[in-house]
Motif scaffolding. Structure first.
Motif, PDB file in Angstrom:
ATOM      1  N   UNK A 252       0.830  -1.212   0.000  1.00  0.00           N
ATOM      2  CA  UNK A 252       0.000   0.000   0.000  1.00  0.00           C
ATOM      3  C   UNK A 252       0.859   1.255   0.000  1.00  0.00           C
ATOM      4  N   UNK A 253       1.950   1.235   0.761  1.00  0.00           N
ATOM      5  CA  UNK A 253       2.865   2.390   0.799  1.00  0.00           C
ATOM      6  C   UNK A 253       3.421   2.650  -0.597  1.00  0.00           C
ATOM      7  N   UNK A 254       3.838   1.586  -1.274  1.00  0.00           N
ATOM      8  CA  UNK A 254       4.393   1.722  -2.623  1.00  0.00           C
ATOM      9  C   UNK A 254       3.351   2.307  -3.576  1.00  0.00           C
ATOM     10  N   UNK A 255       2.121   1.818  -3.492  1.00  0.00           N
ATOM     11  CA  UNK A 255       1.059   2.296  -4.393  1.00  0.00           C
ATOM     12  C   UNK A 255       0.761   3.774  -4.154  1.00  0.00           C
ATOM     13  N   UNK A 260       1.531   9.662  -5.415  1.00  0.00           N
ATOM     14  CA  UNK A 260       2.015  10.952  -4.926  1.00  0.00           C
ATOM     15  C   UNK A 260       3.071  11.556  -5.848  1.00  0.00           C
ATOM     16  N   UNK A 261       4.000  10.739  -6.327  1.00  0.00           N
ATOM     17  CA  UNK A 261       5.069  11.247  -7.204  1.00  0.00           C
ATOM     18  C   UNK A 261       4.533  11.683  -8.565  1.00  0.00           C
ATOM     19  N   UNK A 262       3.390  11.118  -8.960  1.00  0.00           N
ATOM     20  CA  UNK A 262       2.695  11.550 -10.177  1.00  0.00           C
ATOM     21  C   UNK A 262       3.596  11.522 -11.417  1.00  0.00           C
ATOM     22  N   UNK A 263       4.434  10.484 -11.488  1.00  0.00           N
ATOM     23  CA  UNK A 263       5.336  10.272 -12.628  1.00  0.00           C
ATOM     24  C   UNK A 263       6.348  11.401 -12.820  1.00  0.00           C
ATOM     25  N   UNK A 264       6.561  12.206 -11.775  1.00  0.00           N
ATOM     26  CA  UNK A 264       7.538  13.294 -11.891  1.00  0.00           C
ATOM     27  C   UNK A 264       8.970  12.758 -11.939  1.00  0.00           C
TER      28      UNK A 264
END
Length: 299
Positions: A252-255, A260-264
Protein backbone atom coordinates in the motif's frame (compact mmCIF):
# COMPACT_ATOMS: atom_id res chain seq x y z
CA UNK A 1 50.56 -23.15 16.62
CA UNK A 2 50.69 -20.85 13.60
CA UNK A 3 47.64 -22.60 12.13
CA UNK A 4 45.65 -22.05 15.32
CA UNK A 5 46.49 -18.36 15.31
CA UNK A 6 45.33 -18.07 11.71
CA UNK A 7 42.04 -19.74 12.58
CA UNK A 8 41.46 -17.72 15.74
CA UNK A 9 38.29 -15.64 15.51
CA UNK A 10 38.03 -11.96 16.35
CA UNK A 11 35.08 -11.33 18.64
CA UNK A 12 33.22 -8.06 19.09
CA UNK A 13 30.70 -6.76 21.61
CA UNK A 14 27.63 -5.14 20.06
CA UNK A 15 24.63 -3.36 21.55
CA UNK A 16 21.36 -2.25 20.03
CA UNK A 17 20.34 0.21 22.75
CA UNK A 18 16.65 1.04 22.57
CA UNK A 19 14.20 2.89 24.74
CA UNK A 20 12.54 -0.40 25.72
CA UNK A 21 15.46 -2.84 25.83
CA UNK A 22 19.18 -3.22 25.23
CA UNK A 23 19.98 -6.11 22.88
CA UNK A 24 23.53 -7.23 23.70
CA UNK A 25 25.58 -9.81 21.84
CA UNK A 26 29.00 -11.20 21.04
CA UNK A 27 29.56 -11.56 17.29
CA UNK A 28 32.39 -12.34 14.90
CA UNK A 29 33.19 -10.75 11.55
CA UNK A 30 30.94 -13.26 9.75
CA UNK A 31 27.96 -12.07 11.86
CA UNK A 32 27.72 -15.30 13.83
CA UNK A 33 26.04 -14.72 17.20
CA UNK A 34 27.98 -16.43 20.01
CA UNK A 35 26.09 -15.04 23.01
CA UNK A 36 23.07 -12.81 23.36
CA UNK A 37 20.81 -11.27 26.00
CA UNK A 38 18.13 -8.62 26.36
CA UNK A 39 18.16 -6.16 29.25
CA UNK A 40 15.20 -3.90 30.02
CA UNK A 41 15.82 -0.15 29.67
CA UNK A 42 15.04 1.10 33.17
CA UNK A 43 17.27 3.60 35.00
CA UNK A 44 20.68 4.31 33.41
CA UNK A 45 22.67 3.07 36.42
CA UNK A 46 20.73 -0.19 36.67
CA UNK A 47 20.64 -0.93 32.93
CA UNK A 48 24.28 -0.11 32.22
CA UNK A 49 25.48 -2.10 35.24
CA UNK A 50 23.67 -5.19 33.89
CA UNK A 51 25.04 -4.59 30.40
CA UNK A 52 28.61 -4.33 31.71
CA UNK A 53 28.13 -7.43 33.87
CA UNK A 54 26.93 -9.46 30.85
CA UNK A 55 29.92 -8.48 28.73
CA UNK A 56 32.40 -9.06 31.55
CA UNK A 57 31.05 -12.60 31.93
CA UNK A 58 31.27 -13.26 28.18
CA UNK A 59 34.77 -11.85 27.87
CA UNK A 60 36.30 -14.80 29.70
CA UNK A 61 35.20 -17.01 26.78
CA UNK A 62 35.00 -14.52 23.89
CA UNK A 63 37.74 -11.94 24.27
CA UNK A 64 36.98 -8.54 22.72
CA UNK A 65 38.49 -5.08 22.86
CA UNK A 66 35.94 -3.22 20.69
CA UNK A 67 32.25 -2.50 21.25
CA UNK A 68 29.78 -1.21 18.66
CA UNK A 69 26.94 0.83 20.17
CA UNK A 70 23.81 1.47 18.07
CA UNK A 71 22.07 3.88 20.44
CA UNK A 72 18.65 5.47 20.75
CA UNK A 73 18.85 9.22 20.64
CA UNK A 74 19.26 12.02 20.28
CA UNK A 75 23.01 11.41 20.69
CA UNK A 76 25.95 13.82 20.56
CA UNK A 77 28.14 12.40 17.78
CA UNK A 78 30.62 15.27 17.49
CA UNK A 79 34.05 13.99 18.69
CA UNK A 80 35.11 17.58 19.46
CA UNK A 81 32.13 18.18 21.75
CA UNK A 82 32.47 18.11 25.53
CA UNK A 83 29.38 15.89 25.59
CA UNK A 84 30.46 13.50 22.81
CA UNK A 85 28.84 10.10 23.33
CA UNK A 86 26.08 11.46 25.56
CA UNK A 87 22.39 10.79 25.08
CA UNK A 88 21.13 14.38 25.03
CA UNK A 89 17.53 15.61 25.52
CA UNK A 90 15.49 12.43 25.16
CA UNK A 91 11.83 11.85 26.08
CA UNK A 92 12.96 8.60 27.76
CA UNK A 93 12.67 9.41 31.50
CA UNK A 94 15.99 9.82 33.38
CA UNK A 95 18.19 9.15 30.33
CA UNK A 96 18.82 12.75 29.23
CA UNK A 97 22.51 13.74 29.55
CA UNK A 98 23.64 10.14 30.14
CA UNK A 99 27.33 9.70 29.22
CA UNK A 100 26.68 6.27 27.75
CA UNK A 101 29.89 6.00 25.69
CA UNK A 102 32.27 6.78 28.55
CA UNK A 103 30.29 4.61 31.01
CA UNK A 104 30.72 1.59 28.74
CA UNK A 105 34.29 2.45 27.75
CA UNK A 106 35.38 2.76 31.38
CA UNK A 107 33.30 -0.18 32.62
CA UNK A 108 34.68 -2.58 30.01
CA UNK A 109 38.06 -0.99 29.30
CA UNK A 110 37.52 -1.18 25.55
CA UNK A 111 37.14 1.05 22.51
CA UNK A 112 33.51 2.07 21.84
CA UNK A 113 32.12 3.01 18.42
CA UNK A 114 28.83 4.89 18.58
CA UNK A 115 26.11 6.09 16.23
CA UNK A 116 22.32 6.29 16.32
CA UNK A 117 20.49 2.98 16.24
CA UNK A 118 18.99 3.83 12.84
CA UNK A 119 22.25 5.07 11.29
CA UNK A 120 23.90 1.84 12.44
CA UNK A 121 21.03 -0.27 11.07
CA UNK A 122 21.25 1.66 7.79
CA UNK A 123 24.99 0.91 7.63
CA UNK A 124 24.39 -2.80 8.24
CA UNK A 125 21.76 -2.91 5.50
CA UNK A 126 24.23 -1.11 3.20
CA UNK A 127 26.99 -3.65 3.88
CA UNK A 128 25.05 -6.91 4.08
CA UNK A 129 21.33 -6.36 3.57
CA UNK A 130 18.77 -4.84 1.22
CA UNK A 131 20.77 -1.68 0.41
CA UNK A 132 23.97 -3.25 -0.93
CA UNK A 133 25.62 -1.54 -3.92
CA UNK A 134 23.88 1.81 -3.36
CA UNK A 135 25.39 5.26 -2.95
CA UNK A 136 22.36 6.70 -1.08
CA UNK A 137 20.16 4.55 1.13
CA UNK A 138 17.82 5.21 4.05
CA UNK A 139 16.68 2.93 6.85
CA UNK A 140 13.40 3.81 8.58
CA UNK A 141 12.12 2.08 11.68
CA UNK A 142 8.41 2.26 12.50
CA UNK A 143 7.95 1.05 16.06
CA UNK A 144 7.38 2.76 19.40
CA UNK A 145 8.79 5.83 17.65
CA UNK A 146 9.93 6.60 14.11
CA UNK A 147 13.61 7.04 13.28
CA UNK A 148 15.66 7.25 10.12
CA UNK A 149 19.31 6.68 9.25
CA UNK A 150 20.95 7.85 6.02
CA UNK A 151 24.01 6.35 4.32
CA UNK A 152 25.80 8.41 1.66
CA UNK A 153 28.72 6.77 -0.17
CA UNK A 154 29.11 4.18 2.57
CA UNK A 155 29.16 6.70 5.44
CA UNK A 156 26.38 7.52 7.95
CA UNK A 157 25.10 11.08 7.59
CA UNK A 158 25.64 13.29 10.65
CA UNK A 159 25.74 16.98 9.66
CA UNK A 160 24.41 19.38 12.29
CA UNK A 161 23.58 16.50 14.66
CA UNK A 162 22.14 13.48 12.85
CA UNK A 163 18.96 12.94 10.82
CA UNK A 164 15.69 13.13 12.75
CA UNK A 165 13.52 11.92 9.90
CA UNK A 166 10.76 10.83 12.27
CA UNK A 167 10.09 14.50 12.98
CA UNK A 168 9.68 15.54 9.36
CA UNK A 169 6.42 17.49 9.12
CA UNK A 170 3.89 16.15 6.65
CA UNK A 171 0.22 16.97 5.95
CA UNK A 172 -2.05 14.81 8.07
CA UNK A 173 -4.79 12.83 6.32
CA UNK A 174 -8.19 14.46 6.74
CA UNK A 175 -9.67 14.06 10.20
CA UNK A 176 -6.42 12.84 11.80
CA UNK A 177 -4.52 14.79 14.46
CA UNK A 178 -0.91 13.80 15.12
CA UNK A 179 0.18 12.90 18.64
CA UNK A 180 3.81 14.12 18.81
CA UNK A 181 4.13 16.36 21.91
CA UNK A 182 6.71 18.48 20.07
CA UNK A 183 5.39 18.75 16.51
CA UNK A 184 1.90 17.27 16.27
CA UNK A 185 1.70 16.18 12.64
CA UNK A 186 5.20 14.85 12.11
CA UNK A 187 5.77 11.31 10.86
CA UNK A 188 6.33 10.00 14.39
CA UNK A 189 3.22 11.80 15.61
CA UNK A 190 1.12 10.16 12.90
CA UNK A 191 2.69 6.77 12.19
CA UNK A 192 4.55 5.40 15.22
CA UNK A 193 3.02 2.57 17.20
CA UNK A 194 2.58 5.00 20.10
CA UNK A 195 0.79 7.54 17.91
CA UNK A 196 -1.47 4.89 16.38
CA UNK A 197 -2.52 3.84 19.87
CA UNK A 198 -3.48 7.42 20.73
CA UNK A 199 -5.18 8.18 17.43
CA UNK A 200 -7.26 4.98 17.29
CA UNK A 201 -7.62 4.38 21.04
CA UNK A 202 -6.23 0.85 20.76
CA UNK A 203 -2.79 -0.62 20.17
CA UNK A 204 -1.63 -1.18 16.60
CA UNK A 205 -1.30 -4.93 17.28
CA UNK A 206 -5.04 -5.19 17.98
CA UNK A 207 -6.21 -3.31 14.87
CA UNK A 208 -7.85 -5.64 12.35
CA UNK A 209 -6.26 -6.01 8.91
CA UNK A 210 -9.17 -4.12 7.30
CA UNK A 211 -9.20 -1.24 9.84
CA UNK A 212 -8.99 2.17 8.18
CA UNK A 213 -5.92 2.90 10.31
CA UNK A 214 -3.78 0.85 7.93
CA UNK A 215 -4.88 2.83 4.89
CA UNK A 216 -4.14 6.06 6.77
CA UNK A 217 -0.77 4.61 7.83
CA UNK A 218 0.11 3.80 4.23
CA UNK A 219 -0.77 7.34 3.13
CA UNK A 220 1.44 8.85 5.83
CA UNK A 221 4.41 6.61 5.01
CA UNK A 222 3.95 7.28 1.28
CA UNK A 223 4.24 11.01 1.94
CA UNK A 224 7.44 10.28 3.82
CA UNK A 225 8.76 8.20 0.92
CA UNK A 226 7.87 10.97 -1.53
CA UNK A 227 9.95 13.43 0.49
CA UNK A 228 12.87 11.01 0.89
CA UNK A 229 13.00 10.28 -2.83
CA UNK A 230 12.87 13.93 -3.94
CA UNK A 231 14.99 15.14 -1.01
CA UNK A 232 17.75 12.54 -0.89
CA UNK A 233 17.43 10.76 -4.26
CA UNK A 234 17.44 7.52 -2.25
CA UNK A 235 18.13 4.32 -4.15
CA UNK A 236 16.73 2.22 -1.30
CA UNK A 237 14.27 3.04 1.47
CA UNK A 238 14.33 0.11 3.89
CA UNK A 239 11.43 -0.11 6.36
CA UNK A 240 12.00 -1.97 9.63
CA UNK A 241 10.24 -2.01 13.00
CA UNK A 242 7.32 -3.93 14.42
CA UNK A 243 4.54 -1.91 12.78
CA UNK A 244 5.81 -2.89 9.30
CA UNK A 245 5.00 -6.54 10.01
CA UNK A 246 1.37 -5.84 9.06
CA UNK A 247 0.57 -7.83 5.88
CA UNK A 248 0.20 -5.75 2.70
CA UNK A 249 1.20 -2.48 4.40
CA UNK A 250 4.36 -2.16 2.32
CA UNK A 251 2.46 -2.74 -0.92
CA UNK A 252 0.00 0.00 0.00
CA UNK A 253 2.86 2.39 0.80
CA UNK A 254 4.39 1.72 -2.62
CA UNK A 255 1.06 2.30 -4.39
CA UNK A 256 0.38 5.58 -2.60
CA UNK A 257 3.95 6.76 -3.23
CA UNK A 258 3.51 6.04 -6.94
CA UNK A 259 0.36 8.18 -6.94
CA UNK A 260 2.02 10.95 -4.93
CA UNK A 261 5.07 11.25 -7.20
CA UNK A 262 2.70 11.55 -10.18
CA UNK A 263 5.34 10.27 -12.63
CA UNK A 264 7.54 13.29 -11.89
CA UNK A 265 10.61 11.18 -11.07
CA UNK A 266 11.98 9.18 -13.99
CA UNK A 267 13.60 6.07 -12.56
CA UNK A 268 16.74 4.53 -14.10
CA UNK A 269 16.10 1.57 -16.37
CA UNK A 270 15.31 -1.56 -14.41
CA UNK A 271 14.44 0.35 -11.23
CA UNK A 272 10.97 0.95 -9.78
CA UNK A 273 9.36 1.74 -6.46
CA UNK A 274 8.86 -1.99 -5.94
CA UNK A 275 12.60 -2.47 -5.49
CA UNK A 276 13.36 0.97 -4.00
CA UNK A 277 10.92 0.69 -1.06
CA UNK A 278 11.52 -2.62 0.74
CA UNK A 279 11.83 -4.55 3.99
CA UNK A 280 15.22 -5.22 5.68
CA UNK A 281 17.50 -7.84 4.21
CA UNK A 282 18.78 -8.61 7.73
CA UNK A 283 15.35 -9.16 9.27
CA UNK A 284 15.30 -8.29 12.97
CA UNK A 285 19.10 -8.06 13.18
CA UNK A 286 19.71 -4.77 11.33
CA UNK A 287 20.30 -2.80 14.54
CA UNK A 288 22.42 -5.45 16.26
CA UNK A 289 24.59 -5.99 13.19
CA UNK A 290 24.72 -2.21 12.90
CA UNK A 291 26.96 -2.26 15.98
CA UNK A 292 29.34 -4.58 14.13
CA UNK A 293 29.20 -2.39 11.02
CA UNK A 294 30.28 0.64 13.10
CA UNK A 295 33.38 -1.26 14.27
CA UNK A 296 34.35 -2.71 10.89
CA UNK A 297 33.82 0.62 9.10
CA UNK A 298 36.68 2.18 11.08
CA UNK A 299 40.26 1.71 9.84
Amino acid sequence: MGTNNMMQKNYYAVIEAGGTKFNCAIVDEQRNLHAQTRIATTEPDETLALVIEFFQQQRTTFYFDKLGLACFGPVDLNPRSSTFGHITATPKPNWSNTAILSRLKDGLDCEVFIDTDVNAAALAEHHWGAAQNTSVSIYITIGTGVGGGVIVNGTPLHGLIHPEIGHMLIPAPEGIQGACPFHGNCVEGLASGTAMGKIWQQSAETLSDDHQAWDIQAQVLARLCHNLIVGYSAEKIVFGGGVMAKPNLLDKVIAYTQTSLAEYVTFPQGSSLHNIICLPGLGQHSGLFGGLALILAKP
